[in-house]
Scaffold this motif. Structure first.
Motif, PDB file in Angstrom:
ATOM      1  N   ASP A 108      36.345  52.502 -48.920  1.00 39.54           N
ATOM      2  CA  ASP A 108      35.451  51.459 -48.419  1.00 39.54           C
ATOM      3  C   ASP A 108      34.199  52.042 -47.778  1.00 39.54           C
ATOM      4  N   VAL A 109      34.291  53.314 -47.381  1.00 43.23           N
ATOM      5  CA  VAL A 109      33.208  53.925 -46.613  1.00 43.23           C
ATOM      6  C   VAL A 109      32.586  55.102 -47.361  1.00 43.23           C
ATOM      7  N   ILE A 110      33.411  56.081 -47.719  1.00 39.75           N
ATOM      8  CA  ILE A 110      32.887  57.274 -48.375  1.00 39.75           C
ATOM      9  C   ILE A 110      32.485  56.936 -49.809  1.00 39.75           C
ATOM     10  N   GLY A 111      31.214  57.157 -50.107  1.00 42.38           N
ATOM     11  CA  GLY A 111      30.670  56.807 -51.409  1.00 42.38           C
ATOM     12  C   GLY A 111      30.083  55.413 -51.470  1.00 42.38           C
ATOM     13  N   SER A 112      30.196  54.651 -50.386  1.00 42.65           N
ATOM     14  CA  SER A 112      29.685  53.284 -50.365  1.00 42.65           C
ATOM     15  C   SER A 112      28.200  53.257 -50.014  1.00 42.65           C
ATOM     16  N   SER A 113      27.453  52.430 -50.731  1.00 39.80           N
ATOM     17  CA  SER A 113      26.031  52.257 -50.427  1.00 39.80           C
ATOM     18  C   SER A 113      25.824  51.523 -49.108  1.00 39.80           C
ATOM     19  N   GLN A 114      26.891  50.931 -48.575  1.00 36.71           N
ATOM     20  CA  GLN A 114      26.800  50.208 -47.312  1.00 36.71           C
ATOM     21  C   GLN A 114      26.900  51.131 -46.100  1.00 36.71           C
ATOM     22  N   ALA A 115      27.158  52.409 -46.332  1.00 40.18           N
ATOM     23  CA  ALA A 115      27.312  53.351 -45.218  1.00 40.18           C
ATOM     24  C   ALA A 115      26.486  54.612 -45.451  1.00 40.18           C
ATOM     25  N   PRO A 116      25.169  54.482 -45.593  1.00 40.62           N
ATOM     26  CA  PRO A 116      24.354  55.669 -45.880  1.00 40.62           C
ATOM     27  C   PRO A 116      24.400  56.713 -44.773  1.00 40.62           C
ATOM     28  N   TYR A 117      24.428  56.272 -43.526  1.00 40.91           N
ATOM     29  CA  TYR A 117      24.428  57.242 -42.430  1.00 40.91           C
ATOM     30  C   TYR A 117      25.753  58.000 -42.361  1.00 40.91           C
ATOM     31  N   ILE A 118      26.860  57.272 -42.435  1.00 36.71           N
ATOM     32  CA  ILE A 118      28.165  57.927 -42.377  1.00 36.71           C
ATOM     33  C   ILE A 118      28.340  58.884 -43.550  1.00 36.71           C
ATOM     34  N   ASN A 119      27.861  58.500 -44.722  1.00 38.32           N
ATOM     35  CA  ASN A 119      27.974  59.393 -45.868  1.00 38.32           C
ATOM     36  C   ASN A 119      27.127  60.643 -45.695  1.00 38.32           C
ATOM     37  N   SER A 120      26.005  60.516 -45.000  1.00 35.12           N
ATOM     38  CA  SER A 120      25.205  61.713 -44.725  1.00 35.12           C
ATOM     39  C   SER A 120      25.966  62.666 -43.812  1.00 35.12           C
ATOM     40  N   LEU A 121      26.727  62.121 -42.872  1.00 36.65           N
ATOM     41  CA  LEU A 121      27.545  62.968 -42.005  1.00 36.65           C
ATOM     42  C   LEU A 121      28.677  63.622 -42.796  1.00 36.65           C
ATOM     43  N   ALA A 122      29.322  62.828 -43.655  1.00 33.70           N
ATOM     44  CA  ALA A 122      30.459  63.346 -44.419  1.00 33.70           C
ATOM     45  C   ALA A 122      30.045  64.486 -45.342  1.00 33.70           C
ATOM     46  N   LYS A 123      28.857  64.383 -45.926  1.00 29.38           N
ATOM     47  CA  LYS A 123      28.389  65.422 -46.843  1.00 29.38           C
ATOM     48  C   LYS A 123      28.049  66.714 -46.116  1.00 29.38           C
ATOM     49  N   GLN A 124      27.785  66.617 -44.829  1.00 28.31           N
ATOM     50  CA  GLN A 124      27.348  67.788 -44.083  1.00 28.31           C
ATOM     51  C   GLN A 124      28.367  68.232 -43.044  1.00 28.31           C
ATOM     52  N   GLY A 125      29.553  67.640 -43.091  1.00 23.91           N
ATOM     53  CA  GLY A 125      30.602  68.002 -42.151  1.00 23.91           C
ATOM     54  C   GLY A 125      31.910  68.218 -42.879  1.00 23.91           C
ATOM     55  N   ALA A 126      33.001  68.169 -42.150  1.00 28.42           N
ATOM     56  CA  ALA A 126      34.339  68.313 -42.725  1.00 28.42           C
ATOM     57  C   ALA A 126      34.974  66.940 -42.832  1.00 28.42           C
ATOM     58  N   SER A 127      35.580  66.641 -43.977  1.00 24.56           N
ATOM     59  CA  SER A 127      36.226  65.354 -44.189  1.00 24.56           C
ATOM     60  C   SER A 127      37.732  65.556 -44.286  1.00 24.56           C
ATOM     61  N   PHE A 128      38.461  65.036 -43.297  1.00 22.97           N
ATOM     62  CA  PHE A 128      39.920  65.157 -43.283  1.00 22.97           C
ATOM     63  C   PHE A 128      40.506  63.951 -44.013  1.00 22.97           C
ATOM     64  N   SER A 129      40.650  64.066 -45.323  1.00 24.91           N
ATOM     65  CA  SER A 129      41.010  62.913 -46.144  1.00 24.91           C
ATOM     66  C   SER A 129      42.515  62.676 -46.227  1.00 24.91           C
ATOM     67  N   ASP A 130      43.315  63.501 -45.560  1.00 24.84           N
ATOM     68  CA  ASP A 130      44.767  63.299 -45.549  1.00 24.84           C
ATOM     69  C   ASP A 130      45.241  63.085 -44.114  1.00 24.84           C
ATOM     70  N   PHE A 131      44.467  62.308 -43.374  1.00 24.63           N
ATOM     71  CA  PHE A 131      44.728  62.022 -41.959  1.00 24.63           C
ATOM     72  C   PHE A 131      45.090  60.549 -41.861  1.00 24.63           C
TER      73      PHE A 131
END
Length: 257
Positions: free
Chosen positions: A79-102
């Motif tokens: 719902d968030v990662i890869g969504s056009s509705q969350a450009p700022y959060i996606n900018s953080l995810a691309k430049q940080g660590a994403s714990f996708s199994d949390f």
């Protein structure tokens, strides 16, 4: 070096998923994560300033000066990662660590907040209020060891309030404020979001930030949550890059039926 994209994990039926993104400002985190730019707004074009080297403990774990943890609500990873509705959060995810199994540990929300803060759900299986515990927790451990902790909640009625909130106006809800449930965390560590300092050097060692029910995506949209985060935390994110500090962004659970 090209930033490594966040990992994607399949959503398992019936499993509550909590996604966490870390936007770190230390050179250690930047190096480990392969970052070349600040974790800032997606429209930023300026060259990043040099990051301050991290301080390491004897065990090799980086010692950050400030950590800010922001709690969001009820969204699947997709719902968030890869969504056009969350450009700022996606900018953080691309430049940080994403714990996708949390993952969240219980439904509804309240038990996840208490578990994240104390390591246990304390048997909570609902959003009833109030709860009062005397057991150990992150805030108490920090304070006991000479560190500082403050939780900042948007629309908290007053500093130190133990009000249950959540009266249907999409404002403050105590069920999303885990630290207030612990008697060994003082009222002085439970503040309104308006008290979040503009001089970030005055932040405590560890802070939790809880937006209101609209801005944490519980009642509001992903876009509203994304806009709120950029407006209220991007200044800190930019500052953190050169001040040995980090932002942790997480959700309590997926949007359960």
């Amino acid at each position: 070096m090209t930033p490594t994209p966040p990992l994607r994990s399949p959503v398992r039926p019936g499993r509550r998923v909590r996604r966490t993104t870390v936007a770190a400002g230390t050179s250690m985190a930047l190096a480990l994560l392969g970052l070349t730019a600040a974790a800032g707004a997606p429209s930023a074009q300026a060259e990043p300033s040099a990051a301050v080297p991290a301080t390491f403990t004897a065990s090799g774990v980086p010692k950050l000066d400030h950590v800010v943890v922001v709690m969001e609500e009820n969204k699947f990873y997709e719902d968030v990662i890869g969504s056009s509705q969350a450009p700022y959060i996606n900018s953080l995810a691309k430049q940080g660590a994403s714990f996708s199994d949390f993952h969240g540990v219980v439904h509804p929300s309240q038990g996840n907040y208490v578990a994240l803060f104390s390591g246990s759900t304390h048997g909570i299986k609902d959003d009833d209020c109030p709860h009062d515990y005397s057991s150990d927790n992150l805030g108490n451990q920090l304070l006991t060891h000479g560190k500082t902790f403050v939780g900042y909640s948007e629309d908290l009625p007053s500093d130190g309030s133990k009000d249950c909130g959540d009266d249907g106006d999409s404002g403050y809800a105590r069920k999303h404020n885990g630290w207030v449930d612990f008697k060994n965390v003082p009222a002085s560590s439970n503040l309104r979001m308006s008290r979040f300092p503009s001089d970030y050097s005055k932040l405590p060692d560890v802070s939790f930030v809880t937006p209101n029910l609209t801005n944490d995506m519980h009642d509001g949209t992903v876009r509203e949550g994304d806009d709120w985060l950029r407006k209220n935390l991007d200044g800190y994110v930019q500052w953190a890059r050169t001040h040995n500090s980090a932002l942790v962004l997480t959700w309590d659970e997926a949007d359960m039926p």
